[in-house]
Enzyme design. Structure first.
Site, PDB file in Angstrom:
ATOM      1  N   LYS A 119       5.441  14.763  26.371  1.00 21.88           N
ATOM      2  CA  LYS A 119       5.528  13.750  27.138  1.00 21.88           C
ATOM      3  C   LYS A 119       6.839  14.153  28.037  1.00 21.88           C
ATOM      4  O   LYS A 119       7.762  15.079  27.264  1.00 21.88           O
ATOM      5  CB  LYS A 119       5.826  12.196  26.483  1.00 21.88           C
ATOM      6  CG  LYS A 119       7.152  12.287  25.936  1.00 21.88           C
ATOM      7  CD  LYS A 119       7.181  10.871  25.514  1.00 21.88           C
ATOM      8  CE  LYS A 119       8.536  10.390  25.646  1.00 21.88           C
ATOM      9  NZ  LYS A 119       8.935   8.931  25.271  1.00 21.88           N
ATOM     10  N   GLU A 130      15.289   0.237  19.311  1.00 22.83           N
ATOM     11  CA  GLU A 130      16.318   1.449  19.130  1.00 22.83           C
ATOM     12  C   GLU A 130      17.781   0.960  19.073  1.00 22.83           C
ATOM     13  O   GLU A 130      18.234  -0.036  19.736  1.00 22.83           O
ATOM     14  CB  GLU A 130      16.181   2.489  20.107  1.00 22.83           C
ATOM     15  CG  GLU A 130      14.798   3.296  20.119  1.00 22.83           C
ATOM     16  CD  GLU A 130      14.629   4.295  21.264  1.00 22.83           C
ATOM     17  OE1 GLU A 130      14.787   5.301  20.921  1.00 22.83           O
ATOM     18  OE2 GLU A 130      14.640   3.786  22.545  1.00 22.83           O
ATOM     19  N   HIS A 140       3.810   5.311  24.318  1.00 18.69           N
ATOM     20  CA  HIS A 140       3.685   4.828  22.991  1.00 18.69           C
ATOM     21  C   HIS A 140       3.260   3.434  22.710  1.00 18.69           C
ATOM     22  O   HIS A 140       2.149   3.171  21.749  1.00 18.69           O
ATOM     23  CB  HIS A 140       5.232   5.017  22.452  1.00 18.69           C
ATOM     24  CG  HIS A 140       5.919   6.260  22.540  1.00 18.69           C
ATOM     25  ND1 HIS A 140       5.083   7.542  22.307  1.00 18.69           N
ATOM     26  CD2 HIS A 140       6.992   6.589  22.787  1.00 18.69           C
ATOM     27  CE1 HIS A 140       5.882   8.322  22.495  1.00 18.69           C
ATOM     28  NE2 HIS A 140       7.083   7.947  22.904  1.00 18.69           N
TER      29      HIS A 140
HETATM   30  P1  NAD Z   1      15.829  21.559  25.943  1.00 18.17           P
HETATM   31  O1  NAD Z   1      16.300  21.398  27.229  1.00 18.17           O
HETATM   32  O2  NAD Z   1      16.619  21.438  24.650  1.00 18.17           O
HETATM   33  O3  NAD Z   1      14.866  22.903  25.654  1.00 18.17           O
HETATM   34  C1  NAD Z   1      14.279  23.296  26.719  1.00 18.17           C
HETATM   35  C2  NAD Z   1      13.599  24.789  26.289  1.00 18.17           C
HETATM   36  O4  NAD Z   1      12.987  25.438  27.307  1.00 18.17           O
HETATM   37  C3  NAD Z   1      14.901  25.806  26.031  1.00 18.17           C
HETATM   38  O5  NAD Z   1      13.946  26.434  24.643  1.00 18.17           O
HETATM   39  C4  NAD Z   1      14.846  26.664  27.253  1.00 18.17           C
HETATM   40  O6  NAD Z   1      15.264  28.097  26.876  1.00 18.17           O
HETATM   41  C5  NAD Z   1      13.349  26.690  27.446  1.00 18.17           C
HETATM   42  N1  NAD Z   1      13.237  27.093  28.786  1.00 18.17           N
HETATM   43  C6  NAD Z   1      13.809  26.358  30.000  1.00 18.17           C
HETATM   44  N2  NAD Z   1      13.535  26.854  31.140  1.00 18.17           N
HETATM   45  C7  NAD Z   1      12.616  28.122  30.923  1.00 18.17           C
HETATM   46  C8  NAD Z   1      12.084  28.910  31.628  1.00 18.17           C
HETATM   47  N3  NAD Z   1      12.136  29.141  32.942  1.00 18.17           N
HETATM   48  N4  NAD Z   1      11.184  30.058  31.068  1.00 18.17           N
HETATM   49  C9  NAD Z   1      11.285  30.019  29.690  1.00 18.17           C
HETATM   50  N5  NAD Z   1      11.821  29.137  28.784  1.00 18.17           N
HETATM   51  C10 NAD Z   1      12.596  28.178  29.355  1.00 18.17           C
HETATM   52  O7  NAD Z   1      14.338  20.495  25.850  1.00 18.17           O
HETATM   53  P2  NAD Z   1      13.803  19.793  24.768  1.00 18.17           P
HETATM   54  O8  NAD Z   1      14.552  18.341  24.431  1.00 18.17           O
HETATM   55  O9  NAD Z   1      13.637  20.505  23.660  1.00 18.17           O
HETATM   56  O10 NAD Z   1      12.476  19.214  25.409  1.00 18.17           O
HETATM   57  C11 NAD Z   1      11.284  19.907  25.660  1.00 18.17           C
HETATM   58  C12 NAD Z   1      10.255  19.094  26.173  1.00 18.17           C
HETATM   59  O11 NAD Z   1       9.908  18.213  24.930  1.00 18.17           O
HETATM   60  C13 NAD Z   1      10.522  18.429  27.376  1.00 18.17           C
HETATM   61  O12 NAD Z   1       9.288  18.206  28.256  1.00 18.17           O
HETATM   62  C14 NAD Z   1      10.854  16.932  26.993  1.00 18.17           C
HETATM   63  O13 NAD Z   1      10.609  15.928  27.861  1.00 18.17           O
HETATM   64  C15 NAD Z   1       9.875  16.853  25.650  1.00 18.17           C
HETATM   65  N6  NAD Z   1      10.284  15.934  24.726  1.00 18.17           N
HETATM   66  C16 NAD Z   1      11.498  16.095  24.098  1.00 18.17           C
HETATM   67  C17 NAD Z   1      11.891  15.448  22.912  1.00 18.17           C
HETATM   68  C18 NAD Z   1      13.357  15.356  22.235  1.00 18.17           C
HETATM   69  O14 NAD Z   1      13.512  14.581  21.396  1.00 18.17           O
HETATM   70  N7  NAD Z   1      14.024  16.232  22.507  1.00 18.17           N
HETATM   71  C19 NAD Z   1      11.158  14.127  22.773  1.00 18.17           C
HETATM   72  C20 NAD Z   1       9.866  13.856  23.334  1.00 18.17           C
HETATM   73  C21 NAD Z   1       9.459  14.669  24.378  1.00 18.17           C
END
Ligand code: NAD
Length: 483
Positions: free
Chosen positions: A148, A216, A240
């Site tokens: 998401k 939360e 959710h």
């Molecule tokens: P983040 O910013 O911590 O990590 C992003 C990742 O993407 C990194 O590993 C980065 O190296 C990689 N990346 C970015 N640009 C890139 C590119 N051009 N080429 C290759 N790799 C690239 O993000 P996150 O918090 O881990 O979230 C990732 C996804 O999961 C998002 O879509 C976010 O909405 C979703 N999400 C995250 C959470 C959470 O708790 N963090 C919860 C629900 C959903």
């Protein structure tokens, strides 16, 4: 209790965004726990793929730290961690360019399940799908997992579905909603459809109303710029809470298989009536001694985005005509608590008189902090002194009821990832479900924007704005306490 963990088939799992926050906190520690549980076959491999310039050793060190931080101490076994880390590889990859793709193609093995977790911003989904296809990395049996947010409205969700559909069939796409991976949520289906006790009562004749609360204590934290463009409606309700509502409200599917279940959920979403503005209360948290206000958190002094929402919904079909569903979610509330409460109607006639008090059966399904179900039943208060009635819980907190091994209940993410490897889409959202949910959400949000509706301020550490209490009180009902 005897463990019945069956290893999945050999796989290569590529985690795009393998150095990100989600991978570090949830995906990688979860995979370690599945490894520990014996669910990962000998030749399973995990390949981190992200922008950072790392080699295998540096990535293994990163994952070792993640396991150290996010896995329970008694689950950390140095030998097991080393064995798990030996399954890991890393490729530096540019989702929008050419770097790393040949290397990734060279790493993939034939004859194993290829799965690709898109743990990156949705803006990169199309780039990844295209390159997986162009480099022949994905085959006809490959699966992709997408996170998401799946769009921010109907048109962006449709565009995302269309982009993915250019390279993958619907049967290959796993749209994750980790609420569906929770033990209790699945148990809700077991309780509804595995017992004769509940289903005959599961309708507007016997159910007064249903409450779904996801509360939360944290604020928006570091996600301010994302959150302010989203708000509680897009971030929580559209996905959710909607999924929880579907599982409560849906008709019994003919089988517990992906399309049968998802067909029934889709019918629920399509049966949702439009919601009038007076049936919705939006809020924004204020500052207190523990933290800044919402507007300060998102650095937008004029923000009209909601960090809290409560609403009354109707599912217009025969089963639910006349039974309202109340949904509520918000940040910086009194406690971190998620639950569904099915509040049954009063007994048709009280033979015990007024002094016995007013009693109702309530089935509570707790998602957090401690997963479990409780059915409130009315009994006689023990002892002399006449017929006084009290409500006592028939409690089924899983950790207690199922013995020590139930503490090993897999986290939602690890369970869902194993479902991907098994090729089971039952607990993932289908494209048409997501679009239907946006079709219902869009006009509501457009209404707020057109009118310039401002959320009501609320004190942190409370149950949200006072007005949300009124939503219930004016109909002689009340929210359950958030605790
Ligand atoms: P983040 O910013 O911590 O990590 C992003 C990742 O993407 C990194 O590993 C980065 O190296 C990689 N990346 C970015 N640009 C890139 C590119 N051009 N080429 C290759 N790799 C690239 O993000 P996150 O918090 O881990 O979230 C990732 C996804 O999961 C998002 O879509 C976010 O909405 C979703 N999400 C995250 C959470 C959470 O708790 N963090 C919860 C629900 C959903």
């Amino acid at each position: 209790m005897v463990s019945r963990i069956i290893p999945v088939d050999p796989f290569d799992l590529v985690i795009f965004g393998g150095t990100g926050d989600l991978a570090r906190r949830k995906i990688l520690p979860g995979l370690y726990r599945r490894f520990l549980a014996g669910q990962m076959p000998e030749d399973a491999r995990i390949i981190g793929a992200a922008r950072s310039e790392l080699d295998d050793d540096a990535y293994r060190a990163f994952v070792r730290d993640a396991v150290d931080e996010f896995v329970r101490p008694d689950r950390k076994d140095v030998g097991q961690i080393d064995a798990f880390l030996s399954r890991l590889h890393y490729v530096t990859i540019d989702a929008k360019g050419t770097g790393g793709w040949q290397e990734l193609a060279g790493l993939m093995r034939d004859g194993v399940i290829r799965s690709f977790y898109f743990s990156v911003a949705p803006g990169l989904f199309g780039d990844l799908a295209e390159r997986l296809h162009d480099h022949d990395i994905a085959d006809a049996d490959s699966r992709i997992v997408v996170e998401k947010p799946f769009g921010r409205d109907l048109s962006s969700a449709k565009a995302l579905n269309a982009t993915l559909a250019e390279h993958f069939n619907e049967s290959q796409i796993y749209r994750i909603d980790h609420y569906l991976g929770k033990e209790t949520v699945q148990n809700l289906m077991a309780v509804r459809f595995g017992n004769v006790l509940f289903e005959p009562l599961w309708n507007s004749q016997y159910v007064d109303h249903i409450q779904i609360t996801v509360a939360e204590t944290v604020g928006v934290g570091g996600r301010g710029s994302y959150y302010d463009r989203s708000g509680a409606m897009r971030d929580m309700v559209q996905n959710h809470l909607m999924q929880l509502l579907c599982l409560i409200a849906m008709e019994p599917p003919s089988r517990f298989n992906p399309d049968a279940v998802r067909d029934e959920k889709l019918k629920v979403i399509r049966a949702l009536e439009p919601v009038e503005p007076y049936q919705i209360v939006r809020g924004q948290y204020q500052a207190d001694a523990d933290g800044p206000s919402y507007r300060e958190d998102v650095e937008n002094p004029r923000s009209l985005t909601e960090s809290f929402i409560a609403m009354k919904l109707h599912v217009s079909n025969w089963r639910w005509a006349g039974t309202p569903f109340y949904l509520r979610t918000g940040k910086r509330l009194r406690a971190r608590a998620s639950e569904i409460a099915v509040v049954f109607k009063d007994a048709p006639h009280s033979i015990f008189g007024d002094e016995a008090g007013h009693h109702r059966n309530i089935l509570t399904i707790r998602l957090q902090p401690d997963e479990g179900m409780t059915l409130g039943v009315t009994i006689k208060e023990p002892g002399p002194g006449g017929m006084r009635l009290i409500d006592v819980p028939l409690d089924m907190t899983f950790a207690e009821a199922l013995g020590p091994e139930s503490e090993e209940i897999p986290d939602a993410y690890e369970r869902l990832i194993m479902d991907v490897i098994r090729g089971n889409q039952t607990l993932f959202m289908r494209g048409d479900e997501v679009e239907a949910a946006w079709s219902w959400t869009d006009p509501i949000i457009e209404g707020w924007e057109a009118r310039g509706d401002a959320p009501k301020p609320y004190e942190p550490g409370t149950a949200g704005p006072e007005e949300s209490q009124m939503l219930m009180h004016r109909e002689g009902r009340r929210w359950r306490e958030i605790r």
